[in-house]
Design a protein around this motif. Structure first.
Motif, PDB file in Angstrom:
ATOM      1  N   THR A   1      38.630  35.495  18.380  1.00 30.27           N
ATOM      2  CA  THR A   1      38.657  34.493  17.302  1.00 30.27           C
ATOM      3  C   THR A   1      38.176  35.139  16.004  1.00 30.27           C
ATOM      4  O   THR A   1      37.169  35.841  15.985  1.00 30.27           O
ATOM      5  CB  THR A   1      37.745  33.301  17.655  1.00 30.27           C
ATOM      6  OG1 THR A   1      38.136  32.832  18.932  1.00 30.27           O
ATOM      7  CG2 THR A   1      37.885  32.184  16.636  1.00 30.27           C
ATOM      8  N   PHE A   2      38.913  34.854  14.947  1.00 33.73           N
ATOM      9  CA  PHE A   2      38.728  35.565  13.694  1.00 33.73           C
ATOM     10  C   PHE A   2      38.215  34.617  12.602  1.00 33.73           C
ATOM     11  O   PHE A   2      38.957  33.771  12.106  1.00 33.73           O
ATOM     12  CB  PHE A   2      40.108  36.137  13.338  1.00 33.73           C
ATOM     13  CG  PHE A   2      40.223  36.825  12.017  1.00 33.73           C
ATOM     14  CD1 PHE A   2      39.158  37.502  11.455  1.00 33.73           C
ATOM     15  CD2 PHE A   2      41.430  36.805  11.330  1.00 33.73           C
ATOM     16  CE1 PHE A   2      39.289  38.152  10.242  1.00 33.73           C
ATOM     17  CE2 PHE A   2      41.574  37.449  10.114  1.00 33.73           C
ATOM     18  CZ  PHE A   2      40.504  38.117   9.567  1.00 33.73           C
TER      19      PHE A   2
ATOM     20  N   GLY B   1      49.068  29.737   3.809  1.00 36.83           N
ATOM     21  CA  GLY B   1      48.078  28.663   3.894  1.00 36.83           C
ATOM     22  C   GLY B   1      47.770  28.230   5.318  1.00 36.83           C
ATOM     23  O   GLY B   1      46.831  27.463   5.547  1.00 36.83           O
ATOM     24  N   SER B   2      48.563  28.706   6.294  1.00 39.04           N
ATOM     25  CA  SER B   2      48.305  28.297   7.684  1.00 39.04           C
ATOM     26  C   SER B   2      47.075  29.040   8.223  1.00 39.04           C
ATOM     27  O   SER B   2      46.788  30.169   7.813  1.00 39.04           O
ATOM     28  CB  SER B   2      49.525  28.609   8.554  1.00 39.04           C
ATOM     29  OG  SER B   2      49.755  29.998   8.543  1.00 39.04           O
ATOM     30  N   LYS B   3      46.384  28.388   9.150  1.00 43.69           N
ATOM     31  CA  LYS B   3      45.183  29.007   9.705  1.00 43.69           C
ATOM     32  C   LYS B   3      45.548  29.867  10.906  1.00 43.69           C
ATOM     33  O   LYS B   3      46.374  29.461  11.731  1.00 43.69           O
ATOM     34  CB  LYS B   3      44.186  27.936  10.133  1.00 43.69           C
ATOM     35  CG  LYS B   3      43.530  27.287   8.951  1.00 43.69           C
ATOM     36  CD  LYS B   3      42.474  26.290   9.372  1.00 43.69           C
ATOM     37  CE  LYS B   3      41.786  25.734   8.158  1.00 43.69           C
ATOM     38  NZ  LYS B   3      40.866  24.659   8.473  1.00 43.69           N
ATOM     39  N   VAL B   4      44.948  31.044  11.007  1.00 45.13           N
ATOM     40  CA  VAL B   4      45.233  31.908  12.159  1.00 45.13           C
ATOM     41  C   VAL B   4      43.975  32.061  13.006  1.00 45.13           C
ATOM     42  O   VAL B   4      42.868  32.045  12.492  1.00 45.13           O
ATOM     43  CB  VAL B   4      45.738  33.309  11.734  1.00 45.13           C
ATOM     44  CG1 VAL B   4      47.057  33.236  11.027  1.00 45.13           C
ATOM     45  CG2 VAL B   4      44.723  34.009  10.849  1.00 45.13           C
ATOM     46  N   LYS B   5      44.221  32.189  14.301  1.00 44.75           N
ATOM     47  CA  LYS B   5      43.063  32.261  15.199  1.00 44.75           C
ATOM     48  C   LYS B   5      42.634  33.691  15.495  1.00 44.75           C
ATOM     49  O   LYS B   5      41.508  33.931  15.891  1.00 44.75           O
ATOM     50  CB  LYS B   5      43.387  31.543  16.511  1.00 44.75           C
ATOM     51  CG  LYS B   5      43.451  30.055  16.317  1.00 44.75           C
ATOM     52  CD  LYS B   5      43.340  29.303  17.625  1.00 44.75           C
ATOM     53  CE  LYS B   5      43.327  27.815  17.346  1.00 44.75           C
ATOM     54  NZ  LYS B   5      44.305  27.079  18.090  1.00 44.75           N
TER      55      LYS B   5
ATOM     56  N   LEU C   1      36.289  27.710   9.429  1.00 46.74           N
ATOM     57  CA  LEU C   1      36.035  29.119   9.118  1.00 46.74           C
ATOM     58  C   LEU C   1      37.175  30.047   9.530  1.00 46.74           C
ATOM     59  O   LEU C   1      37.099  31.256   9.336  1.00 46.74           O
ATOM     60  CB  LEU C   1      34.738  29.587   9.809  1.00 46.74           C
ATOM     61  CG  LEU C   1      33.446  28.961   9.285  1.00 46.74           C
ATOM     62  CD1 LEU C   1      32.262  29.399  10.139  1.00 46.74           C
ATOM     63  CD2 LEU C   1      33.192  29.340   7.823  1.00 46.74           C
ATOM     64  N   LEU C   2      38.235  29.473  10.103  1.00 49.12           N
ATOM     65  CA  LEU C   2      39.367  30.325  10.491  1.00 49.12           C
ATOM     66  C   LEU C   2      40.016  30.900   9.240  1.00 49.12           C
ATOM     67  O   LEU C   2      40.055  30.250   8.190  1.00 49.12           O
ATOM     68  CB  LEU C   2      40.405  29.527  11.283  1.00 49.12           C
ATOM     69  CG  LEU C   2      40.021  29.159  12.709  1.00 49.12           C
ATOM     70  CD1 LEU C   2      41.139  28.329  13.347  1.00 49.12           C
ATOM     71  CD2 LEU C   2      39.745  30.384  13.567  1.00 49.12           C
TER      72      LEU C   2
END
Ligand code: FES
Length: 204
Positions: A89-90, A123-127, A116-117
């Motif tokens: 997890t990033f 704009g999309s959140k990455v894991k 916090l991702l």
């Protein structure tokens, strides 16, 4: 460390211990919190973040989690970066005051701290790091262990094949074979330099 055998033993033992750094599917209750200590993240308080994680884990008596300092992940503008393995997890732009929430939600309850991702360019959140468009087209070669190991821990370097070339030279190759490899590398360097020089000078 005095013999090649000793290096081999360290490699084997330490590699087993660090398998969760590279194997996201590893079935283990242990976790490693990797905190970037490259220049950018350090100037944005990553040492304080590392200390906060260690203090909170101690206060809460959590024993199966280690906090590790790493080199630069290559995304300094999003720092300080924190990665939790084995799940990978990033978290980006982490602040010292976020540590409590990460420990409570992620470590103790297995929930991702969505806010916090890291956000990708669209704009999309990455894991995880690998999901980012910035990384998808990259293949790290010389720096592949940067961000995975603690650069100040020689055993971690050995675990990820440090000194392997030296071992090969001393155990498997004759002096003549080593000279041939050195010569071959010089040949390709000379060849490449010649091409670059000719290009620069406009010579075909
Ligand atoms: S300094 Fe932390 S990602 Fe580069």
């Amino acid at each position: 460390m005095k013999t090649l055998e000793e290096i081999g033993e360290i490699r084997e033992k330490k590699r087993r211990e660090l398998e969760l750094r590279v194997n996201t599917k590893l079935d283990t209750r242990e976790k490693h919190i990797l905190v970037c200590h490259g220049t950018g993240c350090t100037s944005s308080k990553s040492p304080e973040i590392l200390e906060n994680f260690r203090r909170i884990l101690k206060e809460k008596n959590i024993e199966n989690v280690r906090v590790i300092k790493t080199g630069c992940f290559g995304l300094c503008a999003k720092g300080p970066i924190v990665i939790i393995r084995p799940e990978d997890t990033f978290y980006a732009m982490v602040k010292p005051e976020d540590c409590e929430e990460i420990i409570e939600k992620h470590i103790q309850n297995g929930e991702i701290v969505e806010r916090l991702l890291c956000k990708d360019i669209d704009g999309s959140k990455v894991k995880s790091l690998d999901e980012l468009n910035f990384y998808k087209k990259q293949k790290r070669i010389a720096l592949k262990n940067c961000g995975v190991i603690n650069p100040e821990d020689i055993d971690e370097y050995i675990a990820f094949d440090g000194y392997l070339a030296l071992e090969k030279v001393l155990k498997e190759m004759s002096p003549e074979e080593v000279i041939e490899v050195v010569k071959a590398s010089r040949t390709s360097w000379t060849w490449w330099s010649r091409i670059s020089y000719r290009k620069e000078m406009g010579v075909n």
